[in-house]
Every structure is written in structure tokens, then in C-alpha cells.
Scaffold this motif. Structure first.
Motif, PDB file in Angstrom:
ATOM      1  N   SER A   1      -4.510   3.572  -5.061  1.00 20.10           N
ATOM      2  CA  SER A   1      -5.065   2.634  -4.096  1.00 20.10           C
ATOM      3  C   SER A   1      -5.957   1.634  -4.815  1.00 20.10           C
ATOM      4  O   SER A   1      -6.615   1.970  -5.804  1.00 20.10           O
TER       5      SER A   1
ATOM      6  N   THR B   1       0.863  -1.184   0.000  1.00 12.23           N
ATOM      7  CA  THR B   1       0.000   0.000   0.000  1.00 12.23           C
ATOM      8  C   THR B   1       0.895   1.228   0.000  1.00 12.23           C
ATOM      9  O   THR B   1       2.014   1.190   0.523  1.00 12.23           O
TER      10      THR B   1
ATOM     11  N   ASN C   1      -8.784  -0.719  -3.374  1.00 13.17           N
ATOM     12  CA  ASN C   1      -9.475  -1.059  -2.132  1.00 13.17           C
ATOM     13  C   ASN C   1     -10.689  -1.951  -2.359  1.00 13.17           C
ATOM     14  O   ASN C   1     -11.519  -2.112  -1.476  1.00 13.17           O
TER      15      ASN C   1
ATOM     16  N   GLN D   1      -4.346  -5.450  -3.728  1.00  7.85           N
ATOM     17  CA  GLN D   1      -3.873  -4.128  -3.323  1.00  7.85           C
ATOM     18  C   GLN D   1      -2.931  -3.542  -4.374  1.00  7.85           C
ATOM     19  O   GLN D   1      -3.144  -3.712  -5.577  1.00  7.85           O
ATOM     20  N   SER D   2      -1.860  -2.886  -3.937  1.00 11.36           N
ATOM     21  CA  SER D   2      -1.014  -2.178  -4.897  1.00 11.36           C
ATOM     22  C   SER D   2      -0.053  -3.080  -5.655  1.00 11.36           C
ATOM     23  O   SER D   2       0.716  -2.586  -6.493  1.00 11.36           O
TER      24      SER D   2
END
Length: 622
Positions: free
Chosen positions: A234, A214, A236, A247-248
Motif C-alpha cells: 500500500s 490499489t 497511502n 498509490q500502487s
């Protein structure tokens, strides 16, 4: 993101830059807790500065402080009073008061645990003093400790009261000591991800770098975004994920690059020179690549779109050079390399707006500054019209242009507000050199038709829109007709009808003894209809003008002006146009405005009486 990361690399190599290094960020600090080597609180120092009638916090580079939306998340050696001191505010409700106390104790315990985990193995004086402070601090004395009485009111107000540590006998803050900096760097480097998260960084291109799961550093300073900060990158929800990556990891950016771009963006947003806070609903940041003239480029950009002042004489001189180069572009003169030696340097513009807990990129431009200067110079040229003067300051500001779209109330003030979307479109058209928003043109035409007022700025807007529209749509007619001042050579019907209406109005005023002698002129009654349906209006106005010229001392001169304008309207081909399109109405208004300015310039320079006298003498001789 690549541009921001490169900005971070450039600034980190500049010894005069205030950008924070890796594992650090800029914090806004209110107070410094001065403690003894034994961990006793000896004094509290107020770091706030006076700004007008307010006390504002001081910016200090502190150990990195990522965002914390929920839960307990303490920061190292710099944090809010509830984490460092266990502070809580008072409440009349017993259950609510108990909840506040328990929450403050939990935050203090979390902060104590963090500092013990980082400093426990360090034998230096600073580490021992910090550990002793957390071990000795009594939470029950938070509201009675003698050293806190002076700041207790500020703490209770819930203001942005971040604290720092300083150990008596040491220079600088606790986190600035070399031993502490080494401990902090080692602690952060130990937080390595699993090998499965090591990949090629999309920003730097390097292989095998630890990827940020993140992007922890939140972006702060974007207008109307969350106070805790927002994320530029982001993932999410599963709907944003792909190929089984969560996520990232969907967009692999190394921890170093994630830190770098976020730090650079926060640095720009906190700057007084590199941002425009509210522009078309956006917060705009901009920066030039490193060069001797980079500060002047940034100063010039801010000056063009908003008020600004040069920081020193040298920068003011460089900014003046850039301004002069833009004026040469406006006037069609050549700009040589010696006039703008850093024209090939890069320049970047980024526009952001909030979107819940995230940020939306509304605008992005990157290219050579010389190209940007050309588009800004073209904008100045398109808006250049007689009556505006020759100074750079007379290129109207964007917000001033858009105010003309608003209705004028009975008190003479503008009513309503400019839509953010329109301001954003106008900004894009200036920077990209594209067509101005059609909404701008139609609103100005309607305003002129409604209230009959055509000032210099309204005329400049109409001219700029039409001339740029014609250039982009390859309609040379508009550029041939429209010029800075009166164009007596063009045979365009709309433009000539505007000139004719100005002459007819002047003839009426001459018959009455001069301007401002009549309660109402033909403009008050026929201006709107003449610009839209000339065939229905002008024959009657011309018949009326014969009465006016017969009563005027200079009637013969006005009749020759009317004859010169009317020679393009052949009665055998229908005479006056039945109707003018909205574009032709714009030409009508420009012709009217520039003819009026021609009258005014003669009066101002005392040329009119001489010219009229010569014309009358020629008539008598004939």
C-alpha cells in the motif's frame, strides 16, 4: 509476492485445491437464505459446524470480497445481515436506535443497487429470484419475519453472520450457477482502468496489463492484525510515492497478479497445515513446490517447529522418510537421492506481523528443500547430547529451548515470558544455519550459575551455541572439545575442571553413603564460584576430597579419576586458571554434565560395581 503468485498459479491448476479462482475469495458463512423463484424468503439454513462446544462458520468460495474499512460497500450475493436484510440491533437510546436503523437501511439500499446493476439484464431464473427478493423485502419486518426468529439472537450478538442465497429447486448456491458466474466475470472484466495505468507487471513480467491502483483484497488471519484485514502492499502517503506516480502505480502489479498473490496468502493463512500462528511475534506460512512429496515436506516442517499429525498413512510414511533423512544428517551419515527424491524441490517460508493497517514482512526464506533439511539436521546435531535419546522427538522444540531462559519460581513453574524478538532470532538461526542468539547463551549461563541446575536441555543449549559459534567464527577448539558424550581426551582446562568438580562431588557423596544422603553438597556452595574463579576454589576442594576418599569404600578409584583429570594442570605454569571467560564457563558446565551422565550410565547398566571391583583388585595386587 512472486512466490505467492506462483503458488496461486500452481494451486489453481490442482483440481483438489480449495483456492478461489479469479474474482472470487473464501468467505466464512453462517446461514443460507432459501428463497422461492418469486423472491419470497422460504427458509433459513444454518451452515455452522460444531467444533467442541462452539459453532464455527463454514468456508465457502464466494464472489470476491475486498476490504471495506469505511463507508458503505456491499458485496455480491454474499454479505452480512445488515446489507442483505437491513438488520439492526436494538438500543435503549432513541437517537442511537434511529441512527442504527438509518445505517442498516442505507446498507440494504446499497446492496440492492449493486445487485440490480449486475443482474438487471439477465433473464435467468436465479437472477430474477434475487432481484424479486430485493424488490419485495420489507425492512420493517426484519425483526418480525417468521423465518428469521430462530437466528435473530445470533444476528443481534453481532457475530460473524455472513449470508448466502439459494433458490428453491436449484442445485448449489445462487452464486454457483453458471449463468451467474458468467455475469459476475463479465461485470468484473468491465471494470477496466484507464490506458495510463497499463504497464509491465513487475510480478509476471507481462506488458500492457491493467495495473491495480490499489490491492483491494485484504490479508486476513495474521495474528493481532485488524479483523477487517491488512494490506501487504500500500502507498497511502505522498512520502511513499515517487516519479509522480500515486498509490500502487508506484509498484506496478497487474490486477491478475494482485488478486493471485493475495488469494494465495489468504488461502495459506486459513490452512491448518501451512501456518504457525504465533512464532516469535510472527504468523508464519510455508509451502513446498508441487511434487508427490510436497505435503510430507510441509508436514515435516510443521512437525519440527510445532505439534502436528499426518493426514493419512501415505503422507505419514513420506514424512517418516524425511525425518529419517534428517536424522542421518544429524548423525553425519550420507543422504542419497533415493532417500529423498524431491530434495531439489523449492520450499518457501514467510513470516508476517501486523503494522497498523498494513503487514510487515519479518522473515523470508526460499530455496531447495534439501538445503533446508541440511540446516535443520545441523541444528539437531548441534543440540544432540548424551541423555537425550536417539529419537527425532528428542530434538527439542524451539519454544521448549527458550523456556529455559526464564526464572523458575518457588512453585517450580517458569516465571515470565519469552521475548518475541528472541524467538524470532532463534527461528532465523535454525532455518538459515547462522549463529544462535548470544542472548540465549548468556541467559542460560546465568541461570546455571544462579540456581545450579544443569539439566539435559540446558547442557544441549550451551553445547549447541558454542559448537556453532566456533564453526562460524572458525574456532576449531570448540568442535574438538564438545561431543555428544564425555570427551576424556581433551585437555581443555574449562572442560576438565567441570569434570573434576563432578568427581569431587561424587567423592563427597560416596563418603556419605551415596547420592541424596546429604542436605547440601559442594555443588550447593561452590559450583558458581568454581566455574568462574577456579584458582580460588579448587585447591580447597581437593584438600577436602582427600578426607572424603579416605572415608569412602571406593576412594582409591575416585583419586585415580582426579589424577587423570589433573595431569594437565602444571603447578609450575600457575596451576588452575585464575578466571574463566563466559565461553570457558560453558565448557565447564558441559564437562560437569557429561561426567555426571557417565556416572549415571554406569549405575544404570550395572557396570560401576564391576569396574570398581576390578580397579580395587588391581590396586591390591600392586
Amino acid at each position: 509476492i512472486q512466490s505467492l503468485y506462483q503458488r496461486y498459479l500452481n494451486e489453481s491448476q490442482n483440481p483438489e485445491s480449495s483456492i478461489s479462482p479469479l474474482y472470487y475469495s473464501v468467505g466464512r458463512i453462517s446461514f443460507v437464505l432459501e428463497i422461492t423463484p418469486e423472491g419470497e424468503l422460504a427458509n433459513v439454513v444454518d451452515l455452522r459446524e460444531v467444533n467442541g462446544k462452539k459453532l464455527v462458520t463454514t468456508k465457502v468460495i464466494v464472489p470476491e470480497q475486498p476490504g471495506r474499512a469505511n463507508g458503505i460497500k456491499p458485496f455480491f450475493l454474499s454479505d452480512k445481515a445488515e446489507y442483505i436484510l437491513g438488520h439492526y440491533t436494538l438500543s435503549d437510546n432513541e437517537s442511537e436506535q434511529a441512527k442504527k436503523i438509518a445505517d442498516a437501511r442505507s446498507k440494504f439500499a446499497g446492496s440492492k443497487t449493486l445487485h440490480e446493476a449486475i443482474l438487471a439484464s439477465s433473464p435467468d431464473t436465479t437472477s430474477l429470484a434475487i432481484l424479486a427478493f430485493f424488490a419485495k423485502w420489507k425492512l420493517d419486518e426484519i425483526r418480525s419475519h417468521p423465518q428469521l426468529q430462530a437466528i435473530l439472537v445470533d444476528l443481534d450478538k453481532g457475530l460473524d453472520t455472513n449470508l448466502l442465497f439459494r433458490v428453491l429447486g436449484e442445485r448449489g448456491f445462487a452464486h454457483e450457477q453458471e449463468t451467474i458466474k458468467t455475469i459476475w466475470r463479465q461485470y468484473r472484466e468491465q471494470e477496466q482502468p484507464d490506458m495510463s495505468s497499463s504497464s509491465q507487471c513487475l510480478v509476471s513480467g507481462h506488458f500492457g496489463e491493467p495495473i491495480a491502483q490499489t490491492h483491494d483484497i485484504k490479508i486476513k488471519g495474521v495474528r493481532n492484525s485488524q479483523a477487517a484485514g491488512a494490506a501487504l502492499v500500500s502507498f497511502n502517503a505522498q512520502s511513499f510515492e515517487s516519479y509522480g506516480k500515486s498509490q500502487s502505480f508506484n509498484a506496478p502489479v497487474s490486477k491478475t497478479a494482485a488478486f493471485g498473490y493475495a488469494t494465495a496468502l489468504n488461502h495459506l493463512l486459513a490452512s491448518e497445515r501451512n501456518r504457525i500462528v504465533n512464532f516469535g511475534g510472527m504468523t508464519v506460512v510455508f509451502w513446498a513446490d508441487p511434487s508427490p512429496a510436497s505435503a510430507a515436506m510441509e508436514e515435516f516442517f510443521e512437525e519440527f517447529f510445532g505439534p502436528s499429525q499426518a493426514n493419512d498413512a501415505e503422507q505419514a510414511s513420506l514424512t517418516a522418510n524425511i525425518r529419517d533423512a534428517m536424522l542421518r544428517v544429524r548423525d553425519g551419515a550420507a543422504v542419497t537421492a533415493d532417500m529423498l527424491p524431491d530434495a531439489n524441490k523449492g520450499f518457501t517460508i514467510l513470516g508476517l506481523s501486523p503494522n497498523n493497517a498494513r503487514l510487515a514482512v519479518r522473515f523470508f526464506w526460499q530455496g531447495e528443500f534439501g538445503n533446508l533439511l541440511m540446516t535443520m539436521g545441523q541444528h539437531a546435531a548441534d543440540f544432540n547430547i548424551v541423555g537425550q535419546g536417539e529419537r527425532f522427538a528428542d530434538t527439542p522444540k524451539t519454544f521448549r529451548i527458550l523456556l529455559e531462559t526464564l526464572r523458575v519460581g518457588s512453585d517450580g513453574k517458569k516465571v515470565g515470558s519469552v521475548p518475541d524478538a528472541l524467538e524470532g532470532e532463534m527461528f532465523r538461526s535454525i532455518v538459515n544455519g547462522t549463529a544462535y542468539p548470544p542472548y540465549l547463551y548468556t541467559h542460560i549461563i546465568n541461570r546455571i550459575r544462579t540456581d545450579g541446575m544443569i539439566n539435559r536441555l540446558r547442557a544441549a543449549i550451551v553445547k549447541a551455541y558454542l559448537i556453532r559459534y566456533g564453526r562460524i567464527q572458525n574456532i576449531p577448539r570448540f568442535e574438538e572439545v564438545l561431543s555428544v558424550s564425555l570427551n576424556k581426551e581433551t585437555t581443555d582446562p574449562g572442560y576438565r575442571l567441570g569434570r573434576l568438580f563432578a568427581v569431587l562431588e561424587r567423592a563427597q557423596q560416596d563418603a556419605a553413603g551415596g547420592p541424596n544422603r546429604l542436605n547440601a553438597t559442594i555443588k550447593d556452595r561452590f559450583f558458581s564460584s568454581a566455574s568462574a574463579t577456579p584458582a580460588a576454589v579448587f585447591p580447597n576442594l581437593i584438600r577436602l576430597a582427600s578426607t572424603h576418599t579416605s572415608k569412602s569404600k571406593y576412594g582409591g578409584f575416585r583419586e585415580r579419576e582426579m589424577g587423570e583429570i589433573l595431569d594437565v594442570f602444571d603447578p609450575e605454569n600457575g596451576g588452575f586458571p585464575v578466571q574463566l571467560s563466559i565461553q570457558e564457563q560453558g565448557l565447564f558446565f558441559i564437562g560437569y554434565y557429561q561426567q555426571k551422565e557417565e556416572f549415571f550410565s554406569h549405575i544404570k547398566s550395572n557396570e560401576a560395581p564391576i569396574q570398581i571391583q576390578v580397579e580395587m583388585e588391581m590396586e591390591i595386587e600392586a
